[in-house]
Design a protein around this motif. Structure first.
Motif, PDB file in Angstrom:
ATOM      1  N   GLY A 129     -13.092  -8.521   3.447  1.00 13.78           N
ATOM      2  CA  GLY A 129     -13.331  -7.600   2.343  1.00 13.78           C
ATOM      3  C   GLY A 129     -14.609  -6.811   2.520  1.00 13.78           C
ATOM      4  N   LEU A 130     -14.482  -5.508   2.791  1.00 12.98           N
ATOM      5  CA  LEU A 130     -15.645  -4.640   2.990  1.00 12.98           C
ATOM      6  C   LEU A 130     -15.595  -3.518   1.966  1.00 12.98           C
ATOM      7  CD1 LEU A 130     -15.467  -4.358   6.892  1.00 12.98           C
ATOM      8  CD2 LEU A 130     -16.980  -5.832   5.557  1.00 12.98           C
ATOM      9  N   PHE A 150      -9.543  -2.682   0.084  1.00  9.33           N
ATOM     10  CA  PHE A 150      -8.421  -3.515  -0.334  1.00  9.33           C
ATOM     11  C   PHE A 150      -7.691  -4.188   0.823  1.00  9.33           C
ATOM     12  CE2 PHE A 150      -8.462  -0.037  -3.664  1.00  9.33           C
ATOM     13  CZ  PHE A 150      -9.178  -0.787  -4.583  1.00  9.33           C
ATOM     14  N   ILE A 151      -8.112  -3.932   2.048  1.00 12.58           N
ATOM     15  CA  ILE A 151      -7.468  -4.565   3.190  1.00 12.58           C
ATOM     16  C   ILE A 151      -8.536  -5.184   4.090  1.00 12.58           C
ATOM     17  CG2 ILE A 151      -5.471  -3.019   3.172  1.00 12.58           C
ATOM     18  CD1 ILE A 151      -6.736  -1.516   5.526  1.00 12.58           C
ATOM     19  N   PRO A 152      -8.161  -6.183   4.882  1.00  8.81           N
ATOM     20  CA  PRO A 152      -9.103  -6.768   5.835  1.00  8.81           C
ATOM     21  C   PRO A 152      -9.141  -5.947   7.121  1.00  8.81           C
ATOM     22  CG  PRO A 152      -7.071  -8.014   5.833  1.00  8.81           C
ATOM     23  CD  PRO A 152      -6.894  -6.914   4.837  1.00  8.81           C
ATOM     24  N   TYR A 153     -10.162  -6.173   7.911  1.00 11.08           N
ATOM     25  CA  TYR A 153     -10.312  -5.509   9.203  1.00 11.08           C
ATOM     26  C   TYR A 153     -10.596  -6.552  10.274  1.00 11.08           C
ATOM     27  CZ  TYR A 153     -10.520  -0.894   7.016  1.00 11.08           C
ATOM     28  OH  TYR A 153     -10.211   0.255   6.324  1.00 11.08           O
ATOM     29  N   PRO A 422      -3.694  -1.702  -6.592  1.00  9.04           N
ATOM     30  CA  PRO A 422      -4.886  -0.948  -7.010  1.00  9.04           C
ATOM     31  C   PRO A 422      -4.633   0.536  -7.276  1.00  9.04           C
ATOM     32  CG  PRO A 422      -4.950  -1.308  -4.646  1.00  9.04           C
ATOM     33  CD  PRO A 422      -3.745  -2.059  -5.157  1.00  9.04           C
ATOM     34  N   LEU A 423      -3.893   0.797  -8.354  1.00  2.66           N
ATOM     35  CA  LEU A 423      -3.692   2.148  -8.873  1.00  2.66           C
ATOM     36  C   LEU A 423      -3.931   2.105 -10.372  1.00  2.66           C
ATOM     37  CD1 LEU A 423      -0.429   3.379  -7.103  1.00  2.66           C
ATOM     38  CD2 LEU A 423      -2.698   4.389  -6.847  1.00  2.66           C
TER      39      LEU A 423
END
Length: 682
Positions: A129-130, A150-153, A422-423
């Protein structure tokens, strides 16, 4: 040989499960970077490019130089702990730290030499989470870019590693200028939590930081690994019998690998074990008629959880990787509400053959700086809700995908979860974006949400987002919208056993009110958030009549404002006078939708002197009465009405007045105690 981690694209996610830190028993080793000595540096935008020394982790031109930081953690919290900015919760102090948004921030640490393997080919930094965008730098070289909270890297760092003295730096750029409550949903292109920019219950406190784990992952033997696990745990409706479907996806053919699977009760008693030879890149395991005990929501029964362990064994029998999950078995059906028109969406939830009135609160982030939250913050708040008697929370779409603790604890406590993507609405325009790029980005977000959360017994349904409406706000958006349609198809493919709704609210009408009662078109509706009086006389008979006539099948948002205690208002007022509680007072303009000072003056007991205590008592009594009438009448209509979710549960900021039933410090407003009595009624 081509690295098995090199194909992990920046911005995509491959699940790599291994629990524990630096476990030499596994060929796949995971190091938790929270143990490192992290420092924070702050620069005017891009100045770090000319000045920062990535070898020594120092920079003479930095405005903020090497203060202590934590990972996970936020920039603001590090600055507050260092005494550089004031507590943003007091008075109008939040305005004193808005400059933080206009800087670039560097989270810096040294990688221990012992973490660096001899074979550096298969080493990655996994970021769960960034928030929100920037660069990962290793030894001063750019490894990759991130721009989605909202997404991992996953970043392959092998080619950048040295034998010793490796430095790891996250550079965060300035966040978007505005994603606040008032704007245009159709123009959303930045995927960052919007509530931080200001909503009707929180001022602008924009977070920058690392909100979830950062791990360094090493595959020392280049083994095939499990990159995704899909589970479906389904109970028989009427008996304690269950089926478990397991789908394992490998990053390459797992030649000569075996998979050992064990399902056990929490006390260790094994329900079933099996070892299979993995021969395909996708492996399916189906267990039928397992002897289990069914999982029930809070107030309806117990919440037995089972421990599922999946061990991947290499050619020599050594454990390469482990996946651990706690799962529960339950049977969920959605049935038509009694008396609903034939084509209405089914809003009566039946769990293990028993229709359940869904009662709870809308869940918003516990704090604006949610990167700094701990497990105890979640357990404390969720324990309060459980004891009050709710059985559902809705994770609202203007927040973030929440920490894993929330979902684990809800599994334990029997708290069902309505999960928004997430909207969210924007006031000036509530129509979802429909461009190809936005649809593609949402597909990545959705895939991650489902992959990460689908195994939880508490997860009840998926929702496209909050208050998404057709152009002109004529009705809630439906699944004919390009983005919503794509999301629905993806959910059907990835998690077909769960309900998906195109938005919250959904159906023909946004609101149920005097003009449309009896139409059959009030399915899942929002509001009201204040007392539904017919006129300025504010007769409580109107409130009773409104909720007695209300025919909505479900209420996913409804509330009444109530002030927090006089003690709390004074505590967080800072240098400002608590009264008057109107727009002339900057303290009350912070979150101004719920100010009811005029009504207080008109309807208060004139025999009692005006005071903060008197106002709070009047406001809290009004909230208690209004919410009790609404909830009690809705529950009495069950099974004509399937549920009632209060907007909202708790404050993340010390709002003088808001629709919450729990204040910023976790204190119950009087309304919570009365609501609990209704929640606990059969």
């Amino acid at each position: 040989m081509k690295s098995i981690l090199s194909r992990i694209a920046i911005g995509s996610f491959v699940l790599i499960f291994c629990f524990g830190c630096s476990q030499s028993a596994f060929a796949l080793t995971v190091h938790d970077t929270s143990s490192l000595d992290w420092k924070l540096w702050g620069y005017r935008p891009n100045v770090w490019r000319m000045n920062f020394n990535f070898d020594s982790l120092s920079g003479t031109w930095a405005e903020i130089q090497g203060i202590d930081a934590t990972v996970p953690g936020s920039v603001r919290n590090a600055l507050k702990d260092a005494g550089i900015i004031p507590d943003w919760n007091v008075g109008l102090n939040y305005t004193a730290s808005e400059w933080v948004e206009n800087r670039h921030w560097l989270f810096c640490a040294k990688i221990p030499d012992e973490w660096v393997p001899e074979n550096k080919e298969n080493v990655a930094v996994q970021c769960l989470g960034l928030d929100y965008k920037g660069y990962l730098m290793l030894n001063g070289k750019e490894v990759g870019y991130f721009n989605n909270a909202f997404i991992p890297y996953n970043f392959n760092i092998g080619e950048f590693l040295k034998e010793t003295n490796n430095t790891l730096v996250f550079v965060f750029e300035c966040p978007p200028e505005n994603l606040a409550q008032i704007g245009w949903t159709s123009k959303i292109k930045d995927w960052k939590p919007r509530f931080n920019y200001g909503w009707d219950w929180v001022p602008r406190i924009v977070q920058t930081g690392i909100w979830d784990k950062v791990q360094l992952v090493v595959n020392t033997e280049q083994n095939a690994i499990i990159e995704d696990v899909r589970l479906v745990a389904e109970a028989d409706r009427d008996t304690d019998s269950g089926d478990l479907k397991i789908n394992l996806s490998f990053n390459k053919l797992p030649l000569k690998s075996k998979v050992k699977i064990s399902l056990a009760m929490q006390d260790g008693e094994v329900v079933k074990e099996e070892t299979i030879t993995a021969t395909q890149s996708v492996q399916n395991i189906n267990w039928s008629q397992l002897k289990i005990i069914r999982w029930y929501p809070n107030g309806s029964g117990e919440q037995p959880l089972y421990h599922l362990n999946i061990s991947l064994l290499g050619e020599t029998g050594k454990v390469v990787q482990q996946v651990n999950r706690n799962i529960g078995f339950r049977h969920i059906e959605w049935q038509p509400c009694e008396g609903a028109v034939p084509h209405a969406e089914p809003w009566l939830c039946s769990i293990n053959g028993h229709p359940v009135f869904l009662q709870g609160v809308n869940w918003t982030p516990i704090r604006p700086n949610f990167a700094d939250l701990k497990e105890e913050d979640y357990r404390k708040l969720l324990s309060i809700y459980k004891d009050l008697g709710l059985n559902i929370i809705r994770v609202w779409g203007g927040g973030f995908p929440e920490k894993e603790w929330l979902y684990d604890i809800c599994d334990e406590m029997g708290i069902l979860i309505w999960q928004d993507f997430p909207l969210s609405s924007s006031g000036l325009d509530n129509y979802p974006p429909e461009g190809a790029e936005e649809i593609y980005t949402m597909s990545k977000i959705l895939n991650h949400y489902v992959s990460r959360l689908h195994h939880h017994a508490s997860l009840l349904l998926w929702c496209a987002g909050n208050e998404l409406y057709e152009k002109g706000d004529i009705a809630p958006v439906d699944d004919q919208h390009p983005l919503i349609n794509a999301m629905k198809k993806q959910i059907v493919a990835l998690d077909p056993t769960r309900k998906f709704v195109p938005g919250c609210p959904s159906g023909p009408n946004i609101y149920a009110d005097w003009s449309n009662f009896g139409s059959g078109d009030n399915w899942d509706v929002h509001g009201p958030w204040k007392m539904p009086f017919r006129d300025e006389n504010q007769n409580m008979d109107d409130v009773h009549e409104f909720w007695e006539q209300n025919d909505a099948l479900f209420h996913s948002e409804a509330g009444v404002p109530g002030a927090m205690s006089a003690e709390m208002i004074r505590k967080y007022a800072g240098d400002y006078a608590p009264l008057p509680a109107d727009f002339s007072n900057p303290l009350w303009r912070t979150v101004n939708w719920w100010t009811d000072w005029k009504q207080y003056h008109k309807f208060r007991d004139k025999q009692v002197p005006e005071s903060l205590e008197n106002y709070v008592e009047w406001s809290q009594q009004r909230q208690t009465e209004g919410l009790s009438i609404a909830l009690d009448n809705s529950k009495k209509r069950f099974p004509k009405c399937g549920g009632f979710i209060i907007w909202m549960g708790h404050d993340c900021y010390p709002c003088p007045i808001n629709t919450s039933i729990i204040d910023f410090e976790g204190n119950l407003k009087p309304s919570a105690l009365e609501i609990s009595k209704i929640w606990r009624k059969d």
